[in-house]
Design a protein around this motif. Structure first.
Motif, short mmCIF file in Angstrom:
data_model
loop_
_atom_site.label_atom_id
_atom_site.label_comp_id
_atom_site.label_asym_id
_atom_site.label_seq_id
_atom_site.Cartn_x
_atom_site.Cartn_y
_atom_site.Cartn_z
N THR A 99 10.86 1.63 8.94
CA THR A 99 10.68 0.46 8.22
C THR A 99 9.70 -0.48 8.46
O THR A 99 8.96 -1.20 7.84
CB THR A 99 12.13 -0.46 8.15
N SER A 100 9.43 -0.59 9.88
CA SER A 100 8.01 -1.41 10.61
C SER A 100 7.01 -0.85 10.12
O SER A 100 5.87 -1.23 9.94
CB SER A 100 8.44 -1.55 11.90
N GLY A 101 6.89 0.55 10.07
CA GLY A 101 5.70 1.27 9.57
C GLY A 101 5.37 0.79 8.13
O GLY A 101 4.35 0.71 7.61
N PHE A 102 6.57 0.93 7.25
CA PHE A 102 6.33 0.64 5.81
C PHE A 102 5.76 -0.94 5.69
O PHE A 102 4.91 -0.99 4.83
CB PHE A 102 7.75 0.65 5.32
N THR A 103 6.49 -1.74 6.55
CA THR A 103 6.26 -3.34 6.34
C THR A 103 4.53 -3.47 6.36
O THR A 103 3.95 -4.08 5.98
CB THR A 103 7.06 -4.10 7.44
N ALA A 104 4.21 -2.67 7.78
CA ALA A 104 2.83 -2.95 8.09
C ALA A 104 1.87 -2.17 7.14
O ALA A 104 0.85 -2.85 6.58
CB ALA A 104 2.62 -2.26 9.44
N ALA A 105 2.14 -1.24 6.54
CA ALA A 105 1.35 -0.51 5.51
C ALA A 105 1.38 -1.46 4.36
O ALA A 105 0.23 -1.47 3.66
CB ALA A 105 1.98 0.96 5.27
N GLN A 106 2.52 -2.21 3.90
CA GLN A 106 2.60 -2.78 2.71
C GLN A 106 1.54 -4.08 2.95
O GLN A 106 0.96 -4.51 2.18
CB GLN A 106 3.98 -3.45 2.43
N GLU A 107 1.68 -4.86 4.14
CA GLU A 107 0.92 -5.81 4.30
C GLU A 107 -0.70 -5.57 4.43
O GLU A 107 -1.47 -6.36 3.94
CB GLU A 107 1.43 -6.56 5.61
N ALA A 108 -1.12 -4.40 4.86
CA ALA A 108 -2.34 -3.87 4.79
C ALA A 108 -2.77 -3.71 3.55
O ALA A 108 -3.98 -4.01 3.09
CB ALA A 108 -2.55 -2.74 5.76
N ALA A 109 -2.04 -2.89 2.80
CA ALA A 109 -2.34 -2.57 1.29
C ALA A 109 -2.55 -3.88 0.47
O ALA A 109 -3.37 -3.82 -0.29
CB ALA A 109 -1.34 -1.60 0.76
N SER A 110 -1.77 -4.81 0.55
CA SER A 110 -1.53 -6.25 -0.09
C SER A 110 -3.19 -6.90 0.26
O SER A 110 -3.66 -6.91 -0.81
CB SER A 110 -0.64 -7.05 0.17
N LEU A 111 -3.49 -6.94 1.50
CA LEU A 111 -4.81 -7.54 1.86
C LEU A 111 -5.84 -6.61 1.30
O LEU A 111 -6.80 -7.15 0.55
CB LEU A 111 -4.75 -7.46 3.46
N LEU A 112 -5.87 -5.34 1.39
CA LEU A 112 -6.87 -4.50 0.92
C LEU A 112 -6.99 -4.68 -0.55
O LEU A 112 -8.21 -4.65 -1.13
CB LEU A 112 -6.70 -2.92 1.31
N GLY A 113 -5.87 -4.67 -1.30
CA GLY A 113 -5.97 -4.74 -2.81
C GLY A 113 -6.43 -5.81 -3.19
O GLY A 113 -7.31 -6.34 -4.25
N THR A 114 -6.06 -7.21 -2.77
CA THR A 114 -6.67 -8.49 -3.06
C THR A 114 -8.18 -8.47 -2.66
O THR A 114 -8.98 -9.04 -3.49
CB THR A 114 -6.04 -9.56 -1.93
N GLU A 115 -8.72 -7.88 -1.62
CA GLU A 115 -10.10 -8.17 -1.17
C GLU A 115 -10.70 -7.12 -2.15
O GLU A 115 -12.09 -7.63 -2.62
CB GLU A 115 -10.40 -7.66 0.11
#
Length: 473
Positions: free
Chosen positions: A431-447
């Motif tokens: 779950t911590s891997g999922f959370t970290a990936a979700q936060e990274a993907a959100s930042l990448l998608g926004t940028e």
């Protein structure tokens, strides 16, 4: 520039990599195999296992990952709470009845029954305090779990007990890799809550062995994994992160827009030189205990007394628990087949007594102990291997609750993952891997939206837009 670098190819890192597999990602790991503290190997219809072995069930992050990746798992069959002590092997019945069934002096039995009654009451209190609440985030619940009885050790909670009484409590709580004198009272109570309420925690097994899951996840990013790559430093810049690492005697660096640090807290503290000061300080305070484990392939041709047990606590032995990995195969067969697989592990103080010994010396101790626990075992052994885990598992110590907010706070482009961020080991890693990936993907998608030139150009008008424009004119 890469979209993401994931440092660590254990269960947390591979879970993050799975969720980021459609981005330009590279995974670095200092070892020459993936999986971290998940390690198993197939042997015909059985598997040998040295690391994490139990997983969470339906409604969890583990369950989502299992189904997304196409991995198969099943509920562990048989008893998870057998015991062998003072020459008596019990693989049936409720663990609360053990004080009446294990041979021991009267004084120890009375003390055990008194302490057991107190513990049963507090297990009920624990279960009520940490139960999931509607609409509550996992982070809030995890904080409440850490807060429960976090101001003293489990040894202080139990008080002074006769040797046999104290020995019976020890195998359950030392699964954490911490001894009763190190573990918080709440964490110790929590372990008994898991043991006495089977199905409420980690009770699933991966078919084919735990490495089936990590190898499946690794296959999804196999061209992006760099092994033998030891991260030296992670430096945070305004619009990117630089990861410096050493591989094959040479220094390298990779730039990425985001980084997931899925390494043990001790490693993350060393390499994440510019995360916020309170986060870095909290990483330094996370405590790990060691494991020494052994896997045995056996060649029995007849049914054994332990066939229907999975976990057997082993007080007063050089290991704290014996795990019948062959039990999984037993549940899938219609007729008892030859062979089996046994795992033992020695955590905390038991492990510290073994870490500097050579493999033959450790095997001798383990085999002698197994011959006491599982009658006739020595004559059934066909293959045996030792695994040392100096950084075996993070455990909850008094004061651990105060660190959680600093460890889970977002830190720019660097995201943390690992089992040290929660109390459910493999489930926390996932779950911590999922959370970290979700936060990274959100930042990448926004940028990507703001940086993509195509995204900034107006779309060509549709026919309806053309008609509207004509009328407006």
């Amino acid at each position: 520039m890469r979209d993401a670098v994931i440092v660590g190819a254990g269960l947390a890192g591979l879970s993050a990599a799975w969720r980021l597999r459609h981005w330009d990602t590279v995974v670095l790991d200092s070892e020459h195999r993936i999986g971290g503290r998940i390690r198993s190997e197939k042997r015909g219809r059985y598997f040998l296992n040295w690391g994490g072995h139990v997983f969470a069930g339906p409604g969890t992050g583990t369950d989502r990952l299992i189904h997304e990746s196409g991995t198969r798992y099943m509920r562990i069959p048989g008893s998870l709470s057998g015991i062998s002590m003072n020459g008596k092997l019990l693989v049936k019945g409720r663990p609360e009845t053990y004080p009446l069934r294990i041979p021991m002096p009267v004084k120890a039995r009375i003390a055990l029954m008194r302490s057991g009654a107190k513990l049963m009451k507090d297990v009920s209190r624990y279960a009520y305090a940490v139960r999931a609440k509607p609409g509550e985030s996992g982070d809030i619940r995890q904080q409440r779990i850490y807060d429960f009885e976090n101001d003293r050790t489990f040894a202080d909670y139990l008080g002074d007990l006769p040797e046999d009484a104290e020995s019976l409590f020890r195998p359950t709580v030392t699964r954490s890799a911490g001894d009763p004198e190190e573990l918080s009272a709440g964490a110790g109570i929590g372990y008994f809550s898991l043991v006495w309420n089977i199905g409420a925690g980690l009770d699933r097994s991966i078919l084919g062995g735990p490495s089936t899951l990590t190898e499946t996840l690794g296959a999804s990013v196999r061209h992006s994994i760099e092994l033998g790559a030891e991260a030296q430093e992670v430096v945070h810049h305004k619009d990117h992160v630089v990861v410096r690492y050493r591989q094959n005697g040479r220094d390298h660096e990779v730039k990425a827009r985001t980084v997931v640090l899925a390494t043990p807290a001790t490693t993350t503290h060393r390499i994440a030189v510019d995360v916020p000061a309170d986060t870095r300080d909290a990483l330094a305070q996370v405590k790990y205990g060691p494991y020494v484990s052994a896997a045995f392939l056996t060649n029995e041709t007849a049914p054994q007394p332990w066939d229907n047990a999975y976990g057997i606590a082993t007080p007063k032995q050089p290991f704290s628990v014996a795990l019948n990995m062959g039990n999984i195969a037993r549940a899938l067969e219609t007729e008892r087949q030859p062979g089996g697989s046994i795992m033992v592990f020695a955590p905390a103080r038991l492990a510290r007594d073994l870490l500097d010994k050579d493999d033959p010396a450790i095997l001798e101790r383990f085999v002698n102990g197994l011959s006491d626990v599982l009658p006739g075992f020595e004559g059934l052994m066909e293959e045996a291997h030792i695994q040392r885990w100096p950084t075996g598992a993070p455990y909850c110590f008094p004061g651990r609750a105060k660190l959680q907010s600093a460890l889970t706070r977002s830190s720019g482009r660097v995201f943390l993952a690992g089992d040290y961020l929660g109390s459910l080991y493999t489930e926390t890693a996932i779950t911590s891997g999922f959370t970290a990936a979700q936060e990274a993907a959100s930042l990448l998608g926004t940028e990507k939206q703001s940086a993509d030139p195509a995204g900034s150009r107006p779309l060509p008008p549709t026919s309806s837009q053309t008609r509207y424009t004509a009328v407006s004119t």
